[in-house]
Design an enzyme around this catalytic site. Sequence first.
Site, short mmCIF file in Angstrom:
data_model
loop_
_atom_site.label_atom_id
_atom_site.label_comp_id
_atom_site.label_asym_id
_atom_site.label_seq_id
_atom_site.Cartn_x
_atom_site.Cartn_y
_atom_site.Cartn_z
N SER A 66 0.79 -1.23 0.00
CA SER A 66 0.00 0.00 0.00
C SER A 66 0.82 1.28 0.00
O SER A 66 0.28 2.37 -0.20
CB SER A 66 -0.94 0.02 1.21
OG SER A 66 -1.99 -0.92 1.03
N LYS A 69 0.37 3.49 -3.00
CA LYS A 69 -0.86 4.24 -3.27
C LYS A 69 -0.64 5.73 -3.53
O LYS A 69 -1.18 6.27 -4.50
CB LYS A 69 -1.85 4.03 -2.13
CG LYS A 69 -2.39 2.61 -2.04
CD LYS A 69 -3.23 2.40 -0.79
CE LYS A 69 -3.76 1.00 -0.69
NZ LYS A 69 -4.49 0.73 0.57
N TYR A 191 -3.82 -4.02 -9.79
CA TYR A 191 -3.54 -3.51 -8.45
C TYR A 191 -2.66 -4.48 -7.67
O TYR A 191 -1.70 -4.07 -7.00
CB TYR A 191 -4.85 -3.26 -7.71
CG TYR A 191 -4.68 -2.89 -6.26
CD1 TYR A 191 -4.15 -1.65 -5.90
CD2 TYR A 191 -5.05 -3.77 -5.24
CE1 TYR A 191 -3.98 -1.30 -4.57
CE2 TYR A 191 -4.90 -3.43 -3.92
CZ TYR A 191 -4.36 -2.20 -3.58
OH TYR A 191 -4.21 -1.86 -2.27
N TYR A 243 -4.78 5.33 7.57
CA TYR A 243 -6.11 4.72 7.70
C TYR A 243 -6.89 5.33 8.87
O TYR A 243 -6.90 6.55 9.04
CB TYR A 243 -5.98 3.19 7.82
CG TYR A 243 -5.20 2.59 6.70
CD1 TYR A 243 -5.53 2.85 5.37
CD2 TYR A 243 -4.11 1.76 6.94
CE1 TYR A 243 -4.81 2.28 4.32
CE2 TYR A 243 -3.37 1.19 5.90
CZ TYR A 243 -3.74 1.47 4.60
OH TYR A 243 -3.02 0.92 3.57
N VAL A 261 1.31 -3.35 4.20
CA VAL A 261 1.20 -4.56 5.01
C VAL A 261 2.43 -5.47 4.92
O VAL A 261 2.51 -6.45 5.66
CB VAL A 261 -0.07 -5.36 4.65
CG1 VAL A 261 -1.31 -4.57 4.99
CG2 VAL A 261 -0.06 -5.79 3.19
#
Length: 450
Positions: A66, A69, A191, A243, A261
């Site tokens: 992530s 992103k 993705y 988050y 992660v």
Amino acid sequence: MSAADAVTDSLNRMRAEFGDLPGGRPADYIPQLGLADPEAFGLALVSMDGHRYSAGEADVPFTIQSVSKPFIYALALSVLGLDEVSRWVGAEPSGDAFNAISLEPGTGRPANAMVNAGAIVTTALIPDTPGEPAFDRILHCLGRFAGRELDVDEEVFSSESMTGDRNRALAYLIRATGTMPVDPVLAVDRYFRQCAVRVTAVDLATMAATLAYGGLNPVTRDQVVSPEVAARVLAVMATCGMYDGSGEWLLRIGLPAKSGVSGGLIAVGPARFGLATYSPPLDTAGNSVRGQAALRALSERYGLHLMLNPALPGSTVSLVTTADDLPSAPSAEHERVLHEKVGVVAAQGAIDFTAAERVLYALDESGVDGRGSVVLDLHDVTAVDSVALGMLHIGLGRLSADGRRAAVVDPRDLLGPPDVVRAGTGQDLPRYATREAAVEGCAKVLAGEG
């Protein structure tokens, strides 16, 4: 050994302090990620001058996950513009977990590009043409941010593909609302491959530093995205990057950040530095336990909170030269022994963590091939904060330990009284009122008169 190793020392101290921090576990719901070494812990920092510092397992490859992103969001903004991207993806904090169903009532837009739903849509927005396939464009973009060519870990990609049903479900749900621009299967496959791109902590620090420098990679000098795009990405990172813990993170650490992660974590000090850590054990929110602890400590101890110093400082180092280049040369009897042996570094303005790093690096580079005596001129420095003071003491001490004699022009005792300087540097540092006097003093020492 060099003066700028004081920055590396700080990273090593963070690694030693938090390397045994208990808690968390690798992301074993993706089987291949569960095989990561839970003891691995690397830290890296890249400055706006392109200087790179690291500690621990900072060169160990892992998948970006992530942390990709914000950089793909930057690519989408660059290609399509803010208005078009905002048609498909929002920019509001979701307050939910990274894999939550966070869709805007009425429109079906994902809350932001940092959660999985928004990231899948953002990746799907990247144009796919015969001349430039979408994933090639994505991989090239990530490589420009990192400053080198990157590749895909095919084993991790396969592992994510086999266990990624929730992301597929998110994609189909978004498609049902009419806000998925391509086929859901294609979008999620692209993705997953994006998340499986292989990087190191040093790569991530370089990528973060590129955002910090207004889209300019400070190592390669490549303008990857525009300053406007970089600023917009940092705004979304600050509010959404961690988050459902983003608000607490911004309050306490005060740096735009993004976690992944696999254990990667980046933080950005705009116009100052890019930071990255790698440590696989994650908390329940999916963020690296040791990485968070280390970055929080760095922020608190070195005053890195964004709101403490929002202004871009001016040039810190105003002069790096050798003594024989100065308008007023030392006396003639010293010219023979002085020739190109005394480096001179003049600083100006207020010195904080970022400015101290620049001064230390300049001290290492002064003289010829970083050798000989060195003069640090603080005549035009207005203030030195406590963090920078400690760094300068350590750096000057390292120069002495490396056999380089140092002298300072310090008319206002900015480095502290002699006993404080002696305790911090391990030496009695000669002080002079002017640059010329300091150079002359070094010349006498080189001639065996001091």
